[in-house]
Structures are given as C-alpha cells and as structure tokens.
Design an enzyme around this catalytic site. Structure first.
Site, PDB file in Angstrom:
ATOM      1  N   CYS A 136       0.858  -1.131   0.160  1.00  0.00           N
ATOM      2  CA  CYS A 136       0.003  -0.117  -0.060  1.00  0.00           C
ATOM      3  C   CYS A 136       0.781   1.248  -0.038  1.00  0.00           C
ATOM      4  CB  CYS A 136      -0.867   0.054   1.317  1.00  0.00           C
ATOM      5  SG  CYS A 136      -2.207   1.229   1.247  1.00  0.00           S
ATOM      6  N   PRO A 137       0.878   2.089  -1.088  1.00  0.00           N
ATOM      7  CA  PRO A 137       1.619   3.373  -1.006  1.00  0.00           C
ATOM      8  C   PRO A 137       1.245   4.301  -0.064  1.00  0.00           C
ATOM      9  CG  PRO A 137       0.251   3.168  -2.992  1.00  0.00           C
ATOM     10  CD  PRO A 137      -0.140   1.936  -2.226  1.00  0.00           C
TER      11      PRO A 137
END
EC number: 2.3.1.225
Length: 447
Positions: free
Chosen positions: A180-181
């Site tokens: 997840c950025p």
C-alpha cells in the site's frame, strides 16, 4: 595435498557490534534503533497523515466549534471530542499498520541443500533455479491440502503457501496482500487486521464530518430563515469539507467493501487478482464466520525477525579432507572462486598439464608436486606469490606466462621450464615414472 589454512582475519573490521536492522538487506527504513520498520516509501505516510488531520482540524475550528452553541448541555462538546478522539484512533491504526513487521520471512544466508528430484512433488515444466539444481516449483502438503511453492532467488528459500516477494520492499511476506503506497508498507499476515480497521475507521470519520457539515448548514438555514444555497455560501469551509469527504468516501468506502468481501471468502488481494478463486474452489475458505474469526479474533503471530538483535558472525567451516590425504581449506574448495577473482593456482594448471601428457589417471591422483622453500626465490618475477589483502590467503599469479595450449605447444618462460624439469628429475629418482613427462616438456619447449 596439504594447503595451509588462511590466517584469521582481524576482528577490527567485523560486524559483531552491529544490529540486524543496520545490516538488513531489504529496502525497509528503520526508526528508533529498529523499533519501527517502514517500507522504502515511508514519506508517503506524512501525506496520508495530512490528508486526515488537516480536514478534521478545519472541521473542529469552523464547524464543530460553532455547533457547540447550538446544542445544549454537553452535546456540543461531544461533537468536537468525538472528532478528535476518532482522529487519534485512526492515526494510531495507521502507525500500527505502517510501522510494524508485516510478516517478513528472514532470508537464508545460503541456498538450501539440493534434494533428490522426485517426479511426484516437482513441477517438471517449471525448470530449475539458475544458481543451483533446485526445482523452481515443488509441491508441499499442508493440512491435507497440496500447494505449489516457488523458490525465491533473492531470499534463497521456498516461499510458504500464500507468501509472495514484494518487489518494493525486497522481502518475502507471509500471506502477502499488497503493498500500500498510502501507508508506505506491505500488507501481510501481521498487519492486515490493523490495515482493515484503519480503512474502515477512515470511512466512518469521513461520514461523521460529512454529516455534521450538513447539520451545520441546516442550523444556519433554520436560524436565519434562508435557503440552503445561501446557507452554504455563509460557510465555505463546510462546502469544501462536504466535497472532500464525499470523494474520500467513495475511495475508502469502496476499499472497505472490497476487503469485507476478501475477508468473507478468506482471500488476499494478490490471490484475488492472480488466481481468481471464483472459477475454482478456494482451499483457504473456512466459511464466513470462521473467516472473520481468523482475521479479527486469532492471535497475531510473533515476528520472525529481531531487528534489534546483535549480528552474530558465522563460524568458519572446518577444513575438508581431500582424496590425496591431508586437508584443504574451505576457502579454496571451489576453483570457480579463484578463477572469478583471478587467483588460479599456477601448480594446479601445471599438474593438469603433466597428467594430460604424461601419465594415467592413477599416477595423477597420487603424485604430488613439491617446491622447496629455497626454490621459490629462484623463480622469475613472471610467477610470484602474492597475498590477497581481502582474504589473506596466498595464491600464485602468472603475469605473462600462459599454461594453456597455443598453436600446439606450451608457452612457458625458461625459469618455469627449469622448475618443471627439476621436479621431473625428483620424480624419476623416486621411481614415479615421470621421465616421459620431462621428455615431453623438453620436446615441446618453444624455440
């Protein structure tokens, strides 16, 4: 042949005083001396915090503070308190998701030992690893279910079922869901619960702010007896928050709904896009109730990595025995290491040349090549003994002499030819039958 083991290295340059997080081979970022582990894109975490904290701050100042006067008793204070407490709770879940080990599997220092190939548990069409003769994919049985596990060249291990290698963090993660950025971390077995709770609580926070902004606009409409449009113009902060939370609800709300579906079917995001269990049976599905219990009620397994532990230096391997008697240093066990580093032993080539031209395999296995200490000083500078500063082991470096075939003859310097003839004479005196070699060496001497 007896080879003197290399002298022990100095401990001044050892890494015994370093911790695991200081020598970590992944792309993670560590804070507070390894107590918090983040992904390489940890800077995006600051952006996520701002996207949560700034709108709530605007809400408390321009909306909730004015609603305190419109509600009697403690209802007005509770509006601000709930917003602040809920925001702090949301940020704590964010840090628990981003700052902990997601389930990283420690990589091996050495590849696993090759196992006998068995057609029943090896995928024949998968090929082999480039480093070793290991099957790329093999089958393992877990709780009566057969899974195909893949070998990871980076971590040098067979990944457990539901494990995958994250190319961003450069680690193998258990029950890998996705990277997840927005939180700057992989989502895996040890932080998936906190990730879902963070997404779900963010959705509730957006709904909370969105709803009370409309409540404030409604209060303005009733108190001043104006239309909703005119009331919205009197509170531009409410308009901005309504638009912002409406867009955010579609994002985090849709993500919440998607992960509710994944939890109910016991899938990960990676498995859903990669394997499409809708078309075939999911071996991990235990029923909706048991799937939710596994996600929210089961104990979180401890981390397999102690990032604050001291790095222990591996003890050197003991010397190995060779066929001709004596022992050989493990540092000189592979000829490929010497060839790659440019440290090919000169008498190893010399012995192979003699065995190729002079005698049979039995003589070549038992005969030894001896050079007296006094004879080393008589060698020309073309062949000299040097000490590798890195490893500290002696090696012979031919500078201009070539021991390979060239135009059907041996290209040797006169000093080396004299050394070879002298050694051949010693073998003749010992009855070793090396006269044919000496004659061959004299016969092939370049003119």
């Amino acid at each position: 042949m007896y080879v003197v083991p290399p002298p022990p290295r100095s401990e001044s340059g050892s890494n015994s005083d370093l911790r695991v997080y200081q020598t970590w081979k992944g792309s993670n970022k560590f804070f507070l001396q390894g107590r918090f582990v983040f992904g390489p894109d940890v800077r995006s975490l600051a952006l996520t915090i701002c996207l949560i904290a700034v709108p709530v701050t605007i809400f408390c100042i321009f909306v909730a503070r004015k609603l305190m006067d419109d509600f009697s008793d403690n209802w007005g204070v509770s509006i601000v308190s709930v917003a602040v407490v809920f925001t702090i709770y949301d940020l704590i879940l964010l840090l628990l998701t981003s700052g902990r080990d997601p389930g990283i599997i420690p990589r091996n220092a050495h590849p696993p030992e090759p196992e006998p190939l068995d057609s029943s548990n090896v995928d024949a069409g998968a090929g082999q690893t480039p480093q070793l003769r290991l099957p790329r994919i093999k089958e393992v049985e877990v709780d009566g279910v057969t899974f195909k596990v893949k070998y990871c060249d980076t971590c040098m291990l067979y990944r457990p079922p539901r494990c995958s290698h994250c190319s961003i963090c450069n680690n193998c993660v258990e029950k890998f869901d996705h990277h997840c950025p927005w939180v700057g971390q992989c989502i895996g077995r040890r932080n998936y619960r906190f990730f879902f709770m963070f997404v779900f609580s963010t959705t509730l926070l957006c709904i909370y702010v969105f709803a009370f902004c409309w409540v404030y606009i409604r209060k303005i409409t009733e108190s001043e007896h104006i239309t909703i449009l005119k009331a919205m113009l009197k509170t531009p902060a409410s308009i901005v928050l309504i638009i912002y939370t409406f867009i955010s609800m579609w994002f985090v709300g849709g993500l919440t709904a998607f992960h509710l579906y994944l939890i109910s079917t016991n899938q990960t995001t990676y498995e859903n896009f990669r394997y499409r269990y809708d078309r075939r049976s999911n071996p991990h599905n235990k029923g909706v109730v048991n799937n939710f219990k596994e996600t929210f009620c089961s104990a979180i397994p401890p981390s397999k990595n102690d990032f604050r532990a001291m790095v222990h230096r591996e003890p050197p391997l003991p010397p190995r025995s060779v066929a001709g008697g004596g022992f050989m240093s493990p540092n000189m066990g592979k000829a490929s290491d010497d060839i790659e580093m440019g440290r090919k032993a000169v008498w190893a080539d010399m012995g192979s040349a003699m065995s190729e031209h002079g005698g049979d395999g039995k003589d070549g296995n038992n005969e030894r090549l001896h050079v007296k200490d006094g004879e080393l000083g008589e060698l020309s500078p073309d062949v000299r003994t040097t000490v590798d500063e890195q490893s500290g082991r002696p090696s012979m470096h031919p500078r201009r002499s070539s021991w390979g075939r060239k135009s059907g003859s041996w290209d040797m310097s006169p000093e080396v030819m004299a050394l070879a003839a002298r050694v051949g004479g010693e073998h003749n005196q010992n009855g070793g039958g090396s006269s044919s070699r000496s004659g061959l060496m004299t016969e092939n001497r370049p003119t």
